[in-house]
Structures are given as C-alpha cells and as structure tokens.
Design a protein around this motif. Structure first.
Motif, short mmCIF file in Angstrom:
data_model
loop_
_atom_site.label_atom_id
_atom_site.label_comp_id
_atom_site.label_asym_id
_atom_site.label_seq_id
_atom_site.Cartn_x
_atom_site.Cartn_y
_atom_site.Cartn_z
N TRP A 180 3.37 -13.32 0.47
CA TRP A 180 2.83 -14.28 1.42
C TRP A 180 2.05 -13.63 2.55
N SER A 181 1.66 -12.38 2.36
CA SER A 181 0.77 -11.72 3.31
C SER A 181 0.17 -10.49 2.66
N MET A 182 -0.99 -10.06 3.15
CA MET A 182 -1.62 -8.86 2.62
C MET A 182 -0.81 -7.62 2.97
N ARG A 183 -0.12 -7.68 4.10
CA ARG A 183 0.69 -6.55 4.53
C ARG A 183 1.81 -6.27 3.54
N GLN A 184 2.37 -7.31 2.93
CA GLN A 184 3.43 -7.12 1.95
C GLN A 184 2.91 -6.49 0.66
N CYS A 185 1.63 -6.70 0.35
CA CYS A 185 1.05 -6.13 -0.87
C CYS A 185 0.83 -4.63 -0.74
N TYR A 186 0.72 -4.16 0.49
CA TYR A 186 0.39 -2.75 0.74
C TYR A 186 1.62 -1.86 0.67
N ASP A 187 1.48 -0.74 0.01
CA ASP A 187 2.56 0.25 -0.11
C ASP A 187 1.98 1.61 0.25
N SER A 188 2.39 2.14 1.39
CA SER A 188 1.83 3.41 1.87
C SER A 188 2.14 4.57 0.95
N SER A 189 3.22 4.46 0.14
CA SER A 189 3.57 5.54 -0.77
C SER A 189 2.71 5.54 -2.03
N VAL A 190 1.99 4.46 -2.25
CA VAL A 190 1.14 4.32 -3.44
C VAL A 190 -0.33 4.42 -3.11
N HIS A 191 -0.74 3.76 -2.04
CA HIS A 191 -2.16 3.70 -1.69
C HIS A 191 -2.58 4.91 -0.87
N ASP A 192 -3.75 5.45 -1.19
CA ASP A 192 -4.26 6.64 -0.51
C ASP A 192 -5.21 6.28 0.62
N MET A 193 -5.11 5.06 1.11
CA MET A 193 -5.96 4.61 2.22
C MET A 193 -5.09 4.04 3.32
N TYR A 195 -3.88 1.23 6.04
CA TYR A 195 -3.76 -0.21 5.87
C TYR A 195 -4.99 -0.95 6.42
N GLU A 196 -5.60 -0.40 7.48
CA GLU A 196 -6.78 -1.04 8.06
C GLU A 196 -7.90 -1.19 7.03
N ASP A 197 -7.97 -0.28 6.06
CA ASP A 197 -9.04 -0.29 5.07
C ASP A 197 -8.65 -1.00 3.78
N TYR A 198 -7.45 -1.53 3.74
CA TYR A 198 -6.90 -2.09 2.49
C TYR A 198 -7.20 -3.58 2.37
N ASN A 199 -7.56 -3.99 1.17
CA ASN A 199 -7.68 -5.41 0.83
C ASN A 199 -7.02 -5.60 -0.53
N CYS A 200 -5.99 -6.43 -0.59
CA CYS A 200 -5.20 -6.53 -1.81
C CYS A 200 -5.99 -7.12 -2.98
N ILE A 201 -7.07 -7.84 -2.69
CA ILE A 201 -7.88 -8.43 -3.77
C ILE A 201 -8.81 -7.39 -4.37
N THR A 202 -9.53 -6.67 -3.52
CA THR A 202 -10.50 -5.69 -4.04
C THR A 202 -9.83 -4.40 -4.48
N ASN A 203 -8.69 -4.06 -3.91
CA ASN A 203 -8.03 -2.79 -4.25
C ASN A 203 -6.96 -2.91 -5.33
N ASP A 204 -6.31 -4.09 -5.41
CA ASP A 204 -5.18 -4.22 -6.33
C ASP A 204 -5.27 -5.44 -7.25
N ASP A 205 -6.40 -6.12 -7.26
CA ASP A 205 -6.63 -7.25 -8.17
C ASP A 205 -5.68 -8.42 -7.94
#
Length: 311
Positions: A180-193, A195-205
C-alpha cells in the motif's frame, strides 16, 4: 481450548484470539483481513508465563511477516496491546490491582481465553518514516508549500496500492504480492539505488491497481483483472487523460505522490514525467511519481507515437 497429552479432559494448551487496530484519523480502527488484519489465533501452554510483551511479540509476527505490512514497516510503528473494551494493557492485573499472570487475570475477571479478544495496536511514529533522510523530509515539506500555492490546498492522504506477479523458479506457479505504498516495495538490501531514486513501477514492474483520495475512488481493480476508473471533474480530454497530477496527489506513507490516470491504464502505455520542463522519469505504465524536491511538475503519455502532455 485444546486437549493435550496429559489425559482425557485435561487441557495443556489454550487458544487466544487477537486482532489488529491501527491509529488513523484520531482513533484506533480495526484492520480487516483484506488489508492484512483479521482475527488470528495464538496457542499457548497452560504453564506458560504469557506476558503483554510476549503477546505483542507473537502478534506482530503474524501481522508483520518479515517486519512489513500493507500499512507500513514494524520499525516505524509504536506498538501496544489493547483489550476488547479499548483500554491499553501495560501488564495483567487482578481485580485488586496486583500484577498477575494472564491465566489469573482471566480467572479473576471471569473470562475465558477462547472467548476473549485482544488487539495489537499500532501507531505511526511520525508522518515521515525513519528511513527517509533529512534532505528528503525537507524537500517534501517544501513541496507541500509549493502545492498549497499552486492548488490552493494542503496535500491530504492518498491511498495507493501496487501489485506484482512473482513467477516460481521451479514450476509454473504464479503468486501475487501487493503493498500500500512505494516505500514498502523498496528493499535496501536488494536495490542498488537510494530510495529517492526508486520507483516500484519502472524498477520492479509493479502495477498501480488502486487510487483513493478524499473518500473518492478513482481507480480500482476488478475481479477479472480489468480496471474501473471513476471520473470526478475530468480533464479537457478524458478519452486520453482522465485526471492529472493537479487532482491525483497526496501524502502516502510519508511520500508526496503525483499520479496520472488514463482509460488506457496498465495497458503498456509509455509515460513521461517532467520537472521544470525537464524529463526526469519515463517508462511503461509509470502512472505515479514520487516527489523528492520542489518544482513545477507535469506529465504525459505517448499513444500511437503522439505525446499527450498534461501541464
């Protein structure tokens, strides 16, 4: 109660039913099963010292698997235990006000564990979660002021839901996860970017499948996988763009979000997002943007090689 190995009629384990309440709009509200809540069962031994802390620990594992839920991360919540009557329980006490075990508490109050409900109660520690940097917090706050000047309103809450299909490596099984939020989709241990640069649609489909604001349902997914879009004061060309970021905006789990809704939602349409006239994000189905700095934002979609821009 469950019968154990201690002989016929002797109960060695008991069951306790718990629910989840989250603080929202100045009161604790029950979280339903569809949002990860619902009634859960805790089994415990008759001789177990079941404390408030132990119930909270076991309850949060049920509602926050891997420390996450649809309403936010466990680390960003203040946790307490509440009774069915709505009072906070810091410890169990008998009718004389003396500390006691959970079993004694039930007995002294004439209660049975199988008929007694407790609630895990959560409250967001702050409007902005701890994983956001100070710079991001300042940028979002500045942008709130900018939004106030442009739209003549303070950004309120917007409810967004994202969904993604997961394909098994070993068979043809397909599962679905949703947040229910983009912040929940983000995982700092997985993503090499960051959070400010992260978009769950363009980065994780992920796909945006639900938009609700000010008690108005703008977008929801139907059982057959299609989408229902509701049109409140539509744009000049609703057949291309129904609602632009001047309507679809708000705070979602500490982030200021902008959205662009079209009848072609999630049909692999190419979106472009601009800040101060410069392209900052583009991608298929990229219908939302997370704002991290103040500026003038606009968006558009490309249909049949033609750009339809919403300023």
């Amino acid at each position: 109660m469950k019968e154990g190995k201690g002989g016929r009629g002797k109960h060695l384990t008991y069951k306790l039913y718990i629910g989840w309440q989250h603080f929202s709009n100045e009161k604790y509200r029950v979280i339903t099963k569809t949002k990860g809540g619902g009634v859960r069962q805790i089994d415990y031994n008759a001789d177990e010292d079941l404390t408030v802390e132990k119930i909270i620990e076991r309850g949060t594992k049920l509602y926050f698997p891997q420390g996450k839920s649809q309403l936010g991360d466990l680390k960003d919540m203040d946790i307490s235990l509440g009774s069915f009557a709505g009072e906070n329980l810091e410890s169990f006490m008998n009718t004389d006000g003396d500390p006691c075990s959970f079993q004694t508490y039930l007995k002294s109050h004439g209660l049975f564990s199988s008929q007694y409900h407790l609630y895990i109660r959560t409250k967001q520690k702050s409007e902005f979660t701890s994983c956001a940097s100070e710079d991001v917090r300042e940028n979002v706050e500045e942008n709130m002021v900018t939004d106030l000047l442009v739209n003549n309103s303070i950004p309120g809450h917007i409810e967004l839901k994202y969904k993604r299909k997961l394909f098994s490596r070993y068979d043809e099984n397909v599962s679905t996860i949703s947040y229910w939020s983009m912040r929940q989709c983000y995982d700092s241990s997985v993503h090499d970017m960051a959070y400010e640069d992260y978009n769950c649609i363009t980065n994780d489909d992920f796909l945006l499948v639900h938009v609700e604001k000010d008690n108005n349902l703008y977008l929801t997914e139907l059982e057959d996988g299609s989408y229902k879009l509701c049109c409140f004061t539509p744009s000049a060309h609703p057949e291309i763009i129904m609602h632009g970021p001047d309507k679809i905006y708000g705070i979602n789990n500490g982030d200021l979000m902008l959205g662009l809704l079209t009848p072609l939602h999630n049909k692999n349409i190419y979106y472009q997002w601009y800040k101060d006239g410069h392209l900052i994000l583009e991608g298929i189905n990229a219908s939302v943007l997370k704002v991290t700095s103040p500026g003038e934002y606009s968006a558009g979609i490309i249909v049949d090689e033609q750009l339809y821009k919403y300023d």
